[in-house]
Design an enzyme around this catalytic site. Structure first.
Site, PDB file in Angstrom:
ATOM      1  N   TYR A  88      -2.437  -9.197   6.055  1.00  0.00           N
ATOM      2  CA  TYR A  88      -1.789  -7.919   6.350  1.00  0.00           C
ATOM      3  C   TYR A  88      -2.901  -7.162   6.220  1.00  0.00           C
ATOM      4  O   TYR A  88      -4.064  -6.944   6.071  1.00  0.00           O
ATOM      5  CB  TYR A  88      -0.979  -7.126   4.589  1.00  0.00           C
ATOM      6  CG  TYR A  88      -0.761  -5.487   5.319  1.00  0.00           C
ATOM      7  CD1 TYR A  88      -0.700  -5.179   6.388  1.00  0.00           C
ATOM      8  CD2 TYR A  88      -0.702  -4.950   4.277  1.00  0.00           C
ATOM      9  CE1 TYR A  88      -1.109  -3.598   6.631  1.00  0.00           C
ATOM     10  CE2 TYR A  88      -0.145  -2.985   4.027  1.00  0.00           C
ATOM     11  CZ  TYR A  88      -0.839  -2.609   5.525  1.00  0.00           C
ATOM     12  OH  TYR A  88       0.103  -1.761   5.806  1.00  0.00           O
ATOM     13  N   ARG A 112      -6.825   1.426   7.662  1.00  0.00           N
ATOM     14  CA  ARG A 112      -7.562   2.331   6.240  1.00  0.00           C
ATOM     15  C   ARG A 112      -8.565   0.917   5.496  1.00  0.00           C
ATOM     16  O   ARG A 112      -8.669   1.690   5.028  1.00  0.00           O
ATOM     17  CB  ARG A 112      -6.030   1.710   5.263  1.00  0.00           C
ATOM     18  CG  ARG A 112      -5.248   2.153   6.034  1.00  0.00           C
ATOM     19  CD  ARG A 112      -5.011   4.238   5.620  1.00  0.00           C
ATOM     20  NE  ARG A 112      -4.535   3.835   4.383  1.00  0.00           N
ATOM     21  CZ  ARG A 112      -3.535   4.921   4.160  1.00  0.00           C
ATOM     22  NH1 ARG A 112      -1.797   4.989   4.718  1.00  0.00           N
ATOM     23  NH2 ARG A 112      -2.673   5.198   2.478  1.00  0.00           N
ATOM     24  N   LYS A 121       1.795  -8.988   8.892  1.00  0.00           N
ATOM     25  CA  LYS A 121       1.493  -7.916   9.199  1.00  0.00           C
ATOM     26  C   LYS A 121       0.285  -6.781  10.139  1.00  0.00           C
ATOM     27  O   LYS A 121      -0.620  -7.064   8.799  1.00  0.00           O
ATOM     28  CB  LYS A 121       2.187  -7.091   7.694  1.00  0.00           C
ATOM     29  CG  LYS A 121       2.326  -5.616   7.882  1.00  0.00           C
ATOM     30  CD  LYS A 121       2.317  -5.338   6.705  1.00  0.00           C
ATOM     31  CE  LYS A 121       3.127  -3.167   6.958  1.00  0.00           C
ATOM     32  NZ  LYS A 121       2.485  -2.270   5.967  1.00  0.00           N
ATOM     33  N   ILE A 123       7.923  -4.669   8.800  1.00  0.00           N
ATOM     34  CA  ILE A 123       7.665  -3.834   6.987  1.00  0.00           C
ATOM     35  C   ILE A 123       7.890  -2.494   7.723  1.00  0.00           C
ATOM     36  O   ILE A 123       6.346  -1.936   8.029  1.00  0.00           O
ATOM     37  CB  ILE A 123       6.437  -4.047   6.391  1.00  0.00           C
ATOM     38  CG1 ILE A 123       6.453  -6.124   6.695  1.00  0.00           C
ATOM     39  CG2 ILE A 123       6.094  -3.572   4.862  1.00  0.00           C
ATOM     40  CD1 ILE A 123       6.238  -7.017   5.488  1.00  0.00           C
ATOM     41  N   TYR A 132     -12.885  -1.455   1.482  1.00  0.00           N
ATOM     42  CA  TYR A 132     -14.503  -1.702   1.057  1.00  0.00           C
ATOM     43  C   TYR A 132     -15.328  -2.284   1.072  1.00  0.00           C
ATOM     44  O   TYR A 132     -16.246  -2.262   1.807  1.00  0.00           O
ATOM     45  CB  TYR A 132     -13.881  -0.685  -0.860  1.00  0.00           C
ATOM     46  CG  TYR A 132     -15.437   0.177  -0.462  1.00  0.00           C
ATOM     47  CD1 TYR A 132     -15.518   1.680  -0.516  1.00  0.00           C
ATOM     48  CD2 TYR A 132     -16.396  -0.494  -0.992  1.00  0.00           C
ATOM     49  CE1 TYR A 132     -16.972   2.217  -0.237  1.00  0.00           C
ATOM     50  CE2 TYR A 132     -17.310  -0.395  -1.563  1.00  0.00           C
ATOM     51  CZ  TYR A 132     -17.786   1.552  -1.428  1.00  0.00           C
ATOM     52  OH  TYR A 132     -18.762   1.832  -1.196  1.00  0.00           O
ATOM     53  N   THR A 140       1.185  -1.327  -0.208  1.00  0.00           N
ATOM     54  CA  THR A 140      -0.165   0.398  -0.210  1.00  0.00           C
ATOM     55  C   THR A 140       0.691   1.656  -0.090  1.00  0.00           C
ATOM     56  O   THR A 140       0.444   2.318  -0.814  1.00  0.00           O
ATOM     57  CB  THR A 140      -0.988  -0.056   0.675  1.00  0.00           C
ATOM     58  OG1 THR A 140      -0.600  -0.125   2.205  1.00  0.00           O
ATOM     59  CG2 THR A 140      -1.886  -1.193   0.787  1.00  0.00           C
ATOM     60  N   THR A 141       1.695   1.139   0.425  1.00  0.00           N
ATOM     61  CA  THR A 141       2.758   2.532   0.895  1.00  0.00           C
ATOM     62  C   THR A 141       3.723   2.489  -0.776  1.00  0.00           C
ATOM     63  O   THR A 141       3.923   4.035  -1.216  1.00  0.00           O
ATOM     64  CB  THR A 141       4.121   2.095   1.651  1.00  0.00           C
ATOM     65  OG1 THR A 141       3.694   2.376   2.608  1.00  0.00           O
ATOM     66  CG2 THR A 141       5.172   3.035   1.457  1.00  0.00           C
TER      67      THR A 141
END
Length: 295
Positions: free
Chosen positions: A135, A140, A164, A205, A109, A45-46
């Site tokens: 993850y 988010r 994660k 991470i 979502y 996502t980063t």
């Protein structure tokens, strides 16, 4: 199956004139390798994976694999989507081109039930043979991979080896490791890397490691060497930058910090992300002065 653990960097994706800057991307990965990082994580996502095309997503994984070849540094490729079939396609491609493992963010979502989350991950992980990391970042995605669901996946799917955890909850991390000691818990919150590792976490991470891989690799390796005072000191030293890098939505501040430090040539994002405010830029400029950024 060899577990993928240690100091890991959630790579940013540099853009130039609206396109992925492939040359810069390669050089950023080489810098990570030189400064002691164990694993690079492309297109998580980063890496702004939500706004990359599928072709760009695959390309970034391919560049990471090629750059890390014969270096000993592993590639944990981002393979997340809110459409299970899309995540399966990414996962299969990553395995085909030589990624060492996969990191898959919870489906955002849609807000599936725990049953839906279980089936989502079981389907993706079962489509490949390489190691697979869940993850969990409910802030988010809007959904939480509950501990019981994560444990069930670990028990039922042979290549799911880790999670994660970016809930910010040490209690959650301890719950997971206490119930399944072999289930690798990885820190997904830069600010609490040390306490996560000291409580049995098997790695991090990191967003901050894009800027300061030298600090983050030493922090993790110090814990592994049982040099806890050294690791805590580094974690404390990083508090100011860790905080500054989340003044706005990730990865807006980390890309700005890297631009300020001269690590990337252009400061570009994909809409709906936009450059940080002048106030955030000023804070970043000031905070970075307190750290040794090795280019």
């Amino acid at each position: 199956m060899e577990n993928i653990i240690g100091a890991m960097t959630a790579l940013i994706t540099p853009f130039k004139n609206g396109k992925v800057d492939t040359e810069k991307y390669e050089s950023l990965i080489k810098r990570q390798i030189e400064q002691g990082i164990d694993v690079v994580v492309p297109v998580g996502t980063t890496g702004e994976s939500a706004t990359l095309s599928h072709e760009e997503h695959r390309l970034c994984i391919e560049i990471a694999v090629a750059t890390c070849k014969n270096t000993g540094v592993k590639v944990l490729a981002g393979a997340g989507s809110n459409a299970t079939h899309e995540a399966v396609g990414i996962a299969k491609h990553a395995q085909k081109v030589g990624a060492d493992g996969l990191l898959s963010v919870a489906p955002y979502y849609n807000k599936p039930t725990q049953k839906g989350i279980y089936q989502h991950y079981k389907t993706i992980a079962s489509s490949v043979e390489i190691p697979f990391m869940l993850y969990n970042v409910p802030g988010r995605t809007g959904v939480d991979i509950e501990a019981d669901t994560a444990i069930r996946l670990f028990d039922d799917v042979s290549n799911i080896f880790a999670i994660k955890e970016a809930t910010g909850s040490l209690e959650r991390a301890i719950e997971l490791s206490s119930k399944r000691p072999d289930f690798c818990v990885i820190s997904g919150d830069d600010a609490i890397d040390y306490p996560m590792l000291a409580n049995g976490g098997k790695g991090i991470i990191s967003v901050t490691a894009n800027l300061l891989p030298n600090y983050k690799s030493k922090l993790v390796h110090s814990v592994f060497d049982k040099e806890f005072d050294t690791a805590k000191k580094i974690n404390d030293e990083l508090y100011a930058i860790n905080k500054a890098l989340f003044l706005e939505s990730n990865p807006v501040p980390i890309k700005a910090a890297m631009y300020i430090a001269g690590l990337i040539d252009t400061l570009e994002y994909r809409l709906p992300l936009t450059p940080p405010s002048k106030e955030t830029m000023k804070i970043l400029e000031e905070v970075i002065k307190g750290y040794e950024v090795i280019k």
